[in-house]
Design a protein around this motif. Structure first.
Motif, PDB file in Angstrom:
ATOM      1  N   ILE A 156      29.322  -2.338 -55.666  1.00 42.31           N
ATOM      2  CA  ILE A 156      27.981  -1.807 -55.492  1.00 42.31           C
ATOM      3  C   ILE A 156      27.426  -2.308 -54.168  1.00 42.31           C
ATOM      4  O   ILE A 156      27.442  -3.505 -53.878  1.00 42.31           O
ATOM      5  CB  ILE A 156      27.076  -2.227 -56.670  1.00 42.31           C
ATOM      6  N   ASN A 157      26.953  -1.371 -53.368  1.00 42.36           N
ATOM      7  CA  ASN A 157      26.471  -1.660 -52.013  1.00 42.36           C
ATOM      8  C   ASN A 157      25.023  -1.186 -51.939  1.00 42.36           C
ATOM      9  O   ASN A 157      24.716  -0.199 -51.288  1.00 42.36           O
ATOM     10  CB  ASN A 157      27.366  -0.882 -51.029  1.00 42.36           C
ATOM     11  N   LYS A 158      24.181  -1.890 -52.679  1.00 38.88           N
ATOM     12  CA  LYS A 158      22.785  -1.416 -52.847  1.00 38.88           C
ATOM     13  C   LYS A 158      22.109  -1.300 -51.489  1.00 38.88           C
ATOM     14  O   LYS A 158      21.905  -2.300 -50.789  1.00 38.88           O
ATOM     15  CB  LYS A 158      22.022  -2.401 -53.744  1.00 38.88           C
ATOM     16  N   PRO A 159      21.732  -0.081 -51.112  1.00 43.16           N
ATOM     17  CA  PRO A 159      21.205   0.122 -49.754  1.00 43.16           C
ATOM     18  C   PRO A 159      19.759  -0.363 -49.615  1.00 43.16           C
ATOM     19  O   PRO A 159      19.050  -0.492 -50.609  1.00 43.16           O
ATOM     20  CB  PRO A 159      21.255   1.648 -49.609  1.00 43.16           C
ATOM     21  N   PRO A 160      19.346  -0.595 -48.373  1.00 45.25           N
ATOM     22  CA  PRO A 160      17.923  -0.862 -48.134  1.00 45.25           C
ATOM     23  C   PRO A 160      17.154   0.320 -48.707  1.00 45.25           C
ATOM     24  O   PRO A 160      17.572   1.463 -48.534  1.00 45.25           O
ATOM     25  CB  PRO A 160      17.808  -0.882 -46.607  1.00 45.25           C
ATOM     26  N   ASP A 161      16.068   0.078 -49.399  1.00 49.95           N
ATOM     27  CA  ASP A 161      15.366   1.194 -50.029  1.00 49.95           C
ATOM     28  C   ASP A 161      14.815   2.133 -48.954  1.00 49.95           C
ATOM     29  O   ASP A 161      14.197   1.698 -47.987  1.00 49.95           O
ATOM     30  CB  ASP A 161      14.244   0.699 -50.938  1.00 49.95           C
ATOM     31  N   MET A 265      14.405  -2.919 -56.523  1.00 48.26           N
ATOM     32  CA  MET A 265      14.723  -2.267 -55.245  1.00 48.26           C
ATOM     33  C   MET A 265      15.121  -3.287 -54.188  1.00 48.26           C
ATOM     34  O   MET A 265      14.760  -4.459 -54.268  1.00 48.26           O
ATOM     35  CB  MET A 265      13.580  -1.374 -54.784  1.00 48.26           C
ATOM     36  N   ASN A 266      15.889  -2.813 -53.238  1.00 46.52           N
ATOM     37  CA  ASN A 266      16.315  -3.671 -52.144  1.00 46.52           C
ATOM     38  C   ASN A 266      15.276  -3.567 -51.038  1.00 46.52           C
ATOM     39  O   ASN A 266      15.195  -2.556 -50.344  1.00 46.52           O
ATOM     40  CB  ASN A 266      17.702  -3.227 -51.663  1.00 46.52           C
ATOM     41  N   GLN A 267      14.499  -4.645 -50.899  1.00 44.95           N
ATOM     42  CA  GLN A 267      13.419  -4.639 -49.913  1.00 44.95           C
ATOM     43  C   GLN A 267      13.838  -5.257 -48.583  1.00 44.95           C
ATOM     44  O   GLN A 267      12.994  -5.551 -47.744  1.00 44.95           O
ATOM     45  CB  GLN A 267      12.202  -5.373 -50.496  1.00 44.95           C
ATOM     46  N   THR A 268      15.138  -5.500 -48.419  1.00 44.65           N
ATOM     47  CA  THR A 268      15.631  -6.033 -47.145  1.00 44.65           C
ATOM     48  C   THR A 268      16.308  -4.915 -46.354  1.00 44.65           C
ATOM     49  O   THR A 268      16.439  -3.795 -46.835  1.00 44.65           O
ATOM     50  CB  THR A 268      16.663  -7.160 -47.374  1.00 44.65           C
ATOM     51  N   GLN A 269      16.766  -5.255 -45.167  1.00 44.07           N
ATOM     52  CA  GLN A 269      17.462  -4.267 -44.343  1.00 44.07           C
ATOM     53  C   GLN A 269      18.982  -4.297 -44.544  1.00 44.07           C
ATOM     54  O   GLN A 269      19.706  -3.488 -44.000  1.00 44.07           O
ATOM     55  CB  GLN A 269      17.121  -4.473 -42.854  1.00 44.07           C
ATOM     56  N   GLY A 270      19.446  -5.269 -45.348  1.00 43.91           N
ATOM     57  CA  GLY A 270      20.896  -5.371 -45.565  1.00 43.91           C
ATOM     58  C   GLY A 270      21.333  -4.574 -46.782  1.00 43.91           C
ATOM     59  O   GLY A 270      20.513  -4.194 -47.616  1.00 43.91           O
TER      60      GLY A 270
END
Ligand SMILES: CCCC(=O)SCCNC(=O)CCNC(=O)[C@H](O)C(C)(C)COP(=O)(O)OP(=O)(O)OC[C@H]1O[C@@H](n2cnc3c(N)ncnc32)[C@H](O)[C@@H]1OP(=O)(O)O
Ligand SMILES: Nc1ncnc2c1ncn2[C@@H]1O[C@H](COP(=O)(O)OP(=O)(O)OP(=O)(O)O)[C@@H](O)[C@H]1O
Ligand SMILES: O=C(O)CCC(=O)C(=O)O
Ligand SMILES: [Fe+2]
Ligand SMILES: [Mg+2]
Length: 335
Positions: A156-161, A265-270
């Motif tokens: 799983i490569n959860k993208p930046p939202d 949610m992914n709140q970072t840029q990574g």
């Protein structure tokens, strides 16, 4: 169980009665405290590998976190292989390369290679090494017994939202996807490939929820949309005590298929990375989900199977699992 182990268990039980498991206390109210009787241990086998404390923790909470279980070197190799797949250098038949719905549905970034997940990497020898790592199987055996099948694999490569909260994974029970039983002989291993925390969308779990039954799942009614097949438990109560499972690279969470979990949610840029495998005892058997709450997911899976294989061959929901399952230890007795 040996007398010595039984004695240790008693000590732990006494301790638990007093502390109600300090490490998860913050997410529990005292009214949810549970009392224990050694004879009710049902979720783990006594292989002598797990400590009584670990067995009871899993019993009570439905998950077990093992720090630093997978080496940096292995994780870096999985990451390198993931990059080869994304670049298209490696193409594995059957492996699903999925993009986040916000990107998949956008005309502007259609060709951008923003992969949110690889699914079904059982025929990628490098990634599949993860499922056979002896230090993982040593734990898995405590839940499944000695005949072990790797049934479901994901990176799983959860993208930046992208701004629509589509990087969230709704709260769900993994058993919703599985037409095999018994439920207690299934376990997921989920390994953080980097530091995961609330900012980049770590796992969120409802401790103890594995003691419930399989709930009805649907797509949540989210304004920004939701990813294909990301069903959530119906009528999710956001006020239920929950726990954010923050982990370091290599830490591994083992959890029960009825444990309600998801990720924020992914709140970072990574791109937040994790690798996981669902294992089941090879002695499990397939069930017919017709007329059960799992009928909706089985229909979706069948639609995708028809799109992929055509209408000439009929592949049942159970077949899709039998085709993907791989033996990793012992004998392939049933699944
Ligand atoms: C313990 C188990 C827990 C779980 O497994 S939970 C998640 C289960 N998820 C899965 O099994 C992954 C399912 N995904 C897939 O099968 C594929 O990625 C999927 C969605 C069919 C897309 O396949 P592709 O080959 O990429 O096809 P495509 O790009 O031509 O798109 C075909 C239609 O699908 C849409 N799509 C693509 N990615 C999506 C997404 N993430 N969410 C929702 N819809 C999505 C895409 O827009 C297109 O739709 P349309 O036909 O243009 O209306
Ligand atoms: N209606 C819903 N149905 C199912 N799951 C939901 C629903 N709403 C939220 N969730 C899930 O609850 C979990 C926590 O979500 P939330 O957005 O609060 O994330 P979070 O990590 O707590 O972020 P924040 O720090 O912003 O609160 C996630 O797994 C999310 O997908
Ligand atoms: O890694 C995540 O965000 C959770 C994935 C998950 O629970 C699943 O795919 O079943
Ligand atoms: Fe899950
Ligand atoms: Mg929140």
């Amino acid at each position: 169980m040996s007398r010595r182990a039984a004695d240790r268990l008693k000590v732990v039980l006494n301790h638990l009665d007093r502390s109600n498991s300090a490490s998860v206390r913050s997410s529990f109210t005292s009214s949810q405290a549970v009392s224990y009787h050694p004879q009710t241990l049902r979720y783990t086998f006594d292989t002598g590998f797990l400590s009584p404390e670990q067995r009871i923790f899993y019993e009570e909470n439905g998950f077990l976190l093992i720090k630093n279980l997978v080496s940096e070197e292995d994780i870096d190799r999985f990451r390198a292989e993931f990059e080869h797949v994304c670049k298209g250098d490696v193409k594995i038949p059957g492996m699903v390369v999925m993009r986040d719905v916000a990107i998949a549905k956008s005309e502007f970034v259609r060709d951008q290679k923003a992969v949110s997940k690889l699914q079904d990497f059982q025929d990628d020898a490098e990634l599949f090494r993860y499922c056979s790592l002896p230090q993982i199987l040593k734990y898995v055996e405590c839940f499944t017994g000695p005949n072990i099948m790797a049934m479901h694999t994901m990176l799983i490569n959860k993208p930046p939202d992208a701004g629509k909260k589509t990087s969230r994974h709704p709260m769900h029970q993994d058993l919703h996807y599985f037409p095999f039983r018994p439920v207690d002989h299934i376990v997921c291993a989920w390994t953080a490939m980097e530091k995961v925390n609330r900012q980049n969308g770590c796992l969120v779990v409802l401790p103890g929820s594995h003691k419930g039954t399989l709930q009805e799942h649907d797509y949540p009614e989210w304004e920004g949309g939701v990813n294909k097949m990301y069903h959530g438990v119906r009528n999710y109560d956001p006020n239920h005590p929950r726990m954010h499972v923050e982990m370091e690279k290599g830490d591994t969470l083992f959890f029960h298929p009825l444990l309600i979990h998801g990720s924020g949610m992914n709140q970072t840029q990574g791109f937040r990375k994790a690798i996981s495998c669902h294992y089941a005892s090879a002695d499990c058997y397939y069930i017919d989900v017709t007329g059960t709450s799992q009928e909706n997911i089985s229909k979706e899976v069948n639609e995708i199977a028809t799109r992929r294989y055509g209408t000439d061959i009929s592949v049942s929901f159970a077949d899709t699992w039998a085709l993907r399952g791989r033996l990793v230890h012992g004998e392939r007795t049933s699944l």
